[in-house]
Design a protein around this motif. Structure first.
Motif, PDB file in Angstrom:
ATOM      1  N   GLU A 186      -1.631  54.592  66.451  1.00 14.56           N
ATOM      2  CA  GLU A 186      -1.451  55.335  65.205  1.00 14.56           C
ATOM      3  C   GLU A 186      -0.321  54.753  64.353  1.00 14.56           C
ATOM      4  N   LEU A 190      -1.084  53.436  60.556  1.00 11.53           N
ATOM      5  CA  LEU A 190      -0.362  54.022  59.430  1.00 11.53           C
ATOM      6  C   LEU A 190       0.374  52.947  58.633  1.00 11.53           C
ATOM      7  N   SER A 195      -6.950  53.782  58.779  1.00 13.61           N
ATOM      8  CA  SER A 195      -7.051  55.012  59.548  1.00 13.61           C
ATOM      9  C   SER A 195      -7.134  54.587  61.014  1.00 13.61           C
TER      10      SER A 195
END
Length: 269
Positions: A186, A190, A195
Protein backbone atom coordinates in the motif's frame (compact mmCIF):
# COMPACT_ATOMS: atom_id res chain seq x y z
CA UNK A 1 27.03 16.18 24.05
CA UNK A 2 24.08 17.66 22.15
CA UNK A 3 26.50 19.06 19.58
CA UNK A 4 28.35 15.77 19.22
CA UNK A 5 25.11 14.28 17.92
CA UNK A 6 25.30 16.69 15.01
CA UNK A 7 28.36 14.84 13.68
CA UNK A 8 26.03 12.63 11.61
CA UNK A 9 26.39 15.27 8.88
CA UNK A 10 30.18 15.00 8.80
CA UNK A 11 31.00 11.30 9.09
CA UNK A 12 32.21 9.37 6.08
CA UNK A 13 29.87 6.97 4.30
CA UNK A 14 28.19 4.48 6.63
CA UNK A 15 25.26 2.40 5.32
CA UNK A 16 23.14 2.63 8.48
CA UNK A 17 23.21 6.42 8.63
CA UNK A 18 23.08 6.75 4.86
CA UNK A 19 19.73 4.98 4.78
CA UNK A 20 18.48 6.87 7.82
CA UNK A 21 19.06 10.05 5.82
CA UNK A 22 17.08 8.60 2.90
CA UNK A 23 13.88 8.63 4.97
CA UNK A 24 11.04 10.35 3.13
CA UNK A 25 9.22 11.48 6.28
CA UNK A 26 9.80 11.78 10.04
CA UNK A 27 7.49 8.79 10.62
CA UNK A 28 9.63 6.58 8.37
CA UNK A 29 12.74 7.78 10.21
CA UNK A 30 11.14 6.91 13.56
CA UNK A 31 10.22 3.43 12.30
CA UNK A 32 13.85 2.87 11.28
CA UNK A 33 15.04 4.06 14.68
CA UNK A 34 12.82 1.51 16.41
CA UNK A 35 14.18 -1.22 14.12
CA UNK A 36 17.73 -0.10 14.83
CA UNK A 37 17.24 -0.32 18.59
CA UNK A 38 15.75 -3.81 18.36
CA UNK A 39 18.39 -4.95 15.90
CA UNK A 40 21.19 -3.69 18.14
CA UNK A 41 19.53 -5.14 21.26
CA UNK A 42 19.79 -1.71 22.89
CA UNK A 43 19.25 -1.71 26.63
CA UNK A 44 18.35 2.00 26.57
CA UNK A 45 15.70 3.05 24.07
CA UNK A 46 13.47 5.91 22.94
CA UNK A 47 9.69 5.96 23.07
CA UNK A 48 8.36 8.34 20.39
CA UNK A 49 4.87 9.79 20.71
CA UNK A 50 3.84 11.70 17.59
CA UNK A 51 1.68 14.61 18.69
CA UNK A 52 0.98 15.95 15.19
CA UNK A 53 2.48 15.92 11.71
CA UNK A 54 5.00 18.47 12.97
CA UNK A 55 5.79 17.50 16.56
CA UNK A 56 6.69 14.54 18.74
CA UNK A 57 7.67 13.81 22.33
CA UNK A 58 10.66 11.54 22.93
CA UNK A 59 11.12 9.65 26.20
CA UNK A 60 14.26 7.68 27.01
CA UNK A 61 13.85 4.52 29.07
CA UNK A 62 15.89 1.52 30.11
CA UNK A 63 15.02 -2.15 29.97
CA UNK A 64 16.13 -4.81 32.43
CA UNK A 65 16.50 -2.22 35.16
CA UNK A 66 18.89 0.04 33.26
CA UNK A 67 18.68 3.81 33.60
CA UNK A 68 19.86 6.01 30.67
CA UNK A 69 22.55 8.50 31.69
CA UNK A 70 22.43 12.26 31.08
CA UNK A 71 25.35 12.27 28.57
CA UNK A 72 23.74 9.43 26.61
CA UNK A 73 20.35 11.19 26.63
CA UNK A 74 21.90 14.39 25.30
CA UNK A 75 23.85 12.53 22.62
CA UNK A 76 20.72 10.72 21.36
CA UNK A 77 18.71 13.94 21.47
CA UNK A 78 21.36 15.75 19.40
CA UNK A 79 21.50 12.88 16.94
CA UNK A 80 17.71 12.78 16.52
CA UNK A 81 17.63 16.52 15.89
CA UNK A 82 20.39 16.22 13.29
CA UNK A 83 18.57 13.42 11.47
CA UNK A 84 15.26 15.29 11.42
CA UNK A 85 16.86 18.46 10.12
CA UNK A 86 18.86 16.52 7.53
CA UNK A 87 15.81 14.85 5.99
CA UNK A 88 13.86 18.10 5.70
CA UNK A 89 12.31 19.32 8.99
CA UNK A 90 12.22 23.12 8.74
CA UNK A 91 12.67 25.62 11.61
CA UNK A 92 13.05 22.85 14.17
CA UNK A 93 12.84 23.63 17.87
CA UNK A 94 13.57 21.36 20.84
CA UNK A 95 12.41 21.65 24.44
CA UNK A 96 13.19 19.87 27.71
CA UNK A 97 11.21 20.08 30.95
CA UNK A 98 12.50 21.61 34.17
CA UNK A 99 11.79 20.21 37.61
CA UNK A 100 8.45 22.04 37.68
CA UNK A 101 7.25 20.65 34.37
CA UNK A 102 7.89 23.78 32.31
CA UNK A 103 9.18 23.28 28.76
CA UNK A 104 12.50 25.09 28.24
CA UNK A 105 13.76 25.75 24.72
CA UNK A 106 17.21 24.31 23.98
CA UNK A 107 17.30 24.42 20.16
CA UNK A 108 16.33 27.07 17.61
CA UNK A 109 17.77 28.63 14.45
CA UNK A 110 19.96 25.56 13.85
CA UNK A 111 21.86 25.96 17.13
CA UNK A 112 21.59 24.91 20.76
CA UNK A 113 20.80 27.55 23.38
CA UNK A 114 20.70 27.60 27.16
CA UNK A 115 17.21 28.14 28.54
CA UNK A 116 16.51 31.77 29.45
CA UNK A 117 17.67 32.75 32.91
CA UNK A 118 19.96 29.75 33.30
CA UNK A 119 23.68 29.15 33.00
CA UNK A 120 26.00 26.28 32.09
CA UNK A 121 24.49 24.17 34.87
CA UNK A 122 21.07 24.33 33.18
CA UNK A 123 20.96 20.63 32.51
CA UNK A 124 21.09 19.95 36.25
CA UNK A 125 17.52 21.25 36.48
CA UNK A 126 15.99 19.68 33.38
CA UNK A 127 14.87 16.17 32.59
CA UNK A 128 17.28 15.17 29.83
CA UNK A 129 15.38 11.93 29.33
CA UNK A 130 12.34 13.64 27.81
CA UNK A 131 12.26 16.12 24.92
CA UNK A 132 9.68 17.72 22.69
CA UNK A 133 10.71 18.41 19.12
CA UNK A 134 8.59 20.48 16.74
CA UNK A 135 9.09 21.84 13.24
CA UNK A 136 7.11 24.25 11.08
CA UNK A 137 7.10 22.17 7.89
CA UNK A 138 8.66 19.16 6.25
CA UNK A 139 10.26 19.56 2.82
CA UNK A 140 11.84 16.35 1.59
CA UNK A 141 15.58 16.78 1.22
CA UNK A 142 17.83 14.11 -0.22
CA UNK A 143 21.32 14.15 1.26
CA UNK A 144 24.23 15.23 -0.92
CA UNK A 145 26.05 12.05 0.09
CA UNK A 146 27.12 9.71 -2.68
CA UNK A 147 24.03 8.10 -4.20
CA UNK A 148 24.79 4.53 -3.22
CA UNK A 149 22.02 3.00 -5.30
CA UNK A 150 22.26 5.60 -8.04
CA UNK A 151 20.99 4.32 -11.37
CA UNK A 152 22.01 0.78 -10.49
CA UNK A 153 20.89 -1.37 -13.39
CA UNK A 154 18.78 -4.01 -11.67
CA UNK A 155 18.41 -7.23 -13.61
CA UNK A 156 14.73 -7.92 -14.10
CA UNK A 157 13.24 -11.33 -14.85
CA UNK A 158 11.49 -11.75 -18.22
CA UNK A 159 8.52 -9.38 -18.22
CA UNK A 160 5.58 -9.72 -20.57
CA UNK A 161 4.12 -7.67 -22.05
CA UNK A 162 7.23 -5.57 -22.80
CA UNK A 163 5.33 -2.32 -22.12
CA UNK A 164 5.31 -3.23 -18.41
CA UNK A 165 9.10 -3.35 -18.19
CA UNK A 166 9.60 0.40 -17.84
CA UNK A 167 6.88 0.66 -15.20
CA UNK A 168 8.35 -2.20 -13.17
CA UNK A 169 11.86 -0.77 -13.43
CA UNK A 170 10.60 2.58 -12.11
CA UNK A 171 9.00 0.83 -9.13
CA UNK A 172 12.18 -1.16 -8.48
CA UNK A 173 14.31 2.00 -8.48
CA UNK A 174 11.89 3.78 -6.16
CA UNK A 175 12.05 0.95 -3.62
CA UNK A 176 15.83 0.62 -4.00
CA UNK A 177 16.27 4.29 -3.17
CA UNK A 178 15.25 3.47 0.40
CA UNK A 179 15.52 -0.30 0.66
CA UNK A 180 16.04 -0.17 4.45
CA UNK A 181 12.41 0.85 4.84
CA UNK A 182 10.01 -1.99 5.62
CA UNK A 183 7.90 -1.58 2.49
CA UNK A 184 4.24 -2.49 2.23
CA UNK A 185 2.37 -2.80 -1.03
CA UNK A 186 0.00 0.00 0.00
CA UNK A 187 2.97 2.36 0.60
CA UNK A 188 4.36 1.81 -2.88
CA UNK A 189 0.94 2.11 -4.48
CA UNK A 190 0.12 5.38 -2.71
CA UNK A 191 3.49 7.02 -3.32
CA UNK A 192 3.69 6.01 -6.98
CA UNK A 193 0.14 6.90 -7.92
CA UNK A 194 -1.39 3.43 -8.17
CA UNK A 195 -4.31 1.87 -6.44
CA UNK A 196 -3.32 -1.27 -4.54
CA UNK A 197 -5.33 -3.33 -6.98
CA UNK A 198 -3.76 -1.77 -10.09
CA UNK A 199 -0.23 -2.21 -8.69
CA UNK A 200 -0.88 -5.86 -7.88
CA UNK A 201 -2.37 -6.37 -11.35
CA UNK A 202 0.72 -4.80 -12.97
CA UNK A 203 3.02 -7.12 -11.02
CA UNK A 204 0.89 -10.20 -11.70
CA UNK A 205 0.81 -9.58 -15.45
CA UNK A 206 4.60 -9.07 -15.28
CA UNK A 207 5.10 -12.52 -13.72
CA UNK A 208 5.93 -10.98 -10.35
CA UNK A 209 4.37 -10.42 -6.96
CA UNK A 210 5.23 -7.86 -4.29
CA UNK A 211 7.31 -10.14 -2.06
CA UNK A 212 9.26 -11.41 -5.09
CA UNK A 213 9.92 -7.82 -6.16
CA UNK A 214 11.21 -6.85 -2.71
CA UNK A 215 13.49 -9.90 -2.65
CA UNK A 216 14.86 -9.01 -6.10
CA UNK A 217 15.77 -5.50 -4.94
CA UNK A 218 17.21 -6.71 -1.62
CA UNK A 219 19.43 -9.41 -3.09
CA UNK A 220 20.79 -7.30 -5.93
CA UNK A 221 21.38 -4.42 -3.50
CA UNK A 222 23.17 -6.87 -1.19
CA UNK A 223 25.51 -7.88 -4.03
CA UNK A 224 26.46 -4.25 -4.51
CA UNK A 225 26.90 -3.60 -0.78
CA UNK A 226 29.03 -6.73 -0.35
CA UNK A 227 31.50 -5.26 -2.81
CA UNK A 228 32.39 -2.69 -0.17
CA UNK A 229 34.71 -4.21 2.42
CA UNK A 230 33.69 -1.70 5.08
CA UNK A 231 30.10 -2.93 5.13
CA UNK A 232 29.64 -5.56 7.84
CA UNK A 233 27.16 -8.35 7.19
CA UNK A 234 25.09 -7.19 10.17
CA UNK A 235 24.89 -3.63 8.83
CA UNK A 236 23.95 -4.88 5.36
CA UNK A 237 21.21 -7.11 6.76
CA UNK A 238 19.75 -4.20 8.73
CA UNK A 239 19.96 -1.75 5.82
CA UNK A 240 18.19 -4.16 3.50
CA UNK A 241 15.23 -4.55 5.84
CA UNK A 242 15.90 -8.11 7.02
CA UNK A 243 14.72 -9.04 10.50
CA UNK A 244 18.17 -10.41 11.41
CA UNK A 245 21.48 -11.54 9.91
CA UNK A 246 20.41 -15.20 9.79
CA UNK A 247 17.38 -14.35 7.66
CA UNK A 248 19.62 -12.34 5.33
CA UNK A 249 22.09 -15.21 4.96
CA UNK A 250 19.33 -17.74 4.21
CA UNK A 251 17.64 -15.56 1.60
CA UNK A 252 20.93 -14.61 -0.04
CA UNK A 253 22.14 -18.19 -0.29
CA UNK A 254 18.79 -19.38 -1.65
CA UNK A 255 18.99 -16.76 -4.39
CA UNK A 256 22.70 -16.74 -5.19
CA UNK A 257 23.86 -20.25 -4.21
CA UNK A 258 26.54 -18.77 -1.92
CA UNK A 259 26.50 -17.34 1.57
CA UNK A 260 27.11 -13.56 1.79
CA UNK A 261 30.64 -14.23 3.14
CA UNK A 262 31.46 -16.67 0.35
CA UNK A 263 30.10 -14.26 -2.26
CA UNK A 264 32.28 -11.46 -0.90
CA UNK A 265 35.35 -13.72 -1.04
CA UNK A 266 34.53 -14.65 -4.63
CA UNK A 267 34.72 -10.96 -5.60
CA UNK A 268 38.41 -10.97 -4.64
CA UNK A 269 39.33 -13.96 -6.84
Amino acid sequence: MLSVGQAINAIEYDPVWYYALRSRSPKILFDKWYRFERYAHSTNRVRIEEKSDCSAVFTRYGINGNEPSTPENLLICGLMIALLEAIGCQNLECYMQDNEGNWLKIREDLKFVLPEGTNASAFDIVDTGCWRISWQAFILYQTNSEDFQGEFNFELPPIRPPKNRGKVRKIVQYIANDISRVWKVEDVALEMGYSIRSLQRLLTTSNLNFSKLIRLVRIQSACKMLSREKNSLTAIAFCLGFSDSAHFSRDFKASMGLSPSAYRKSLCL
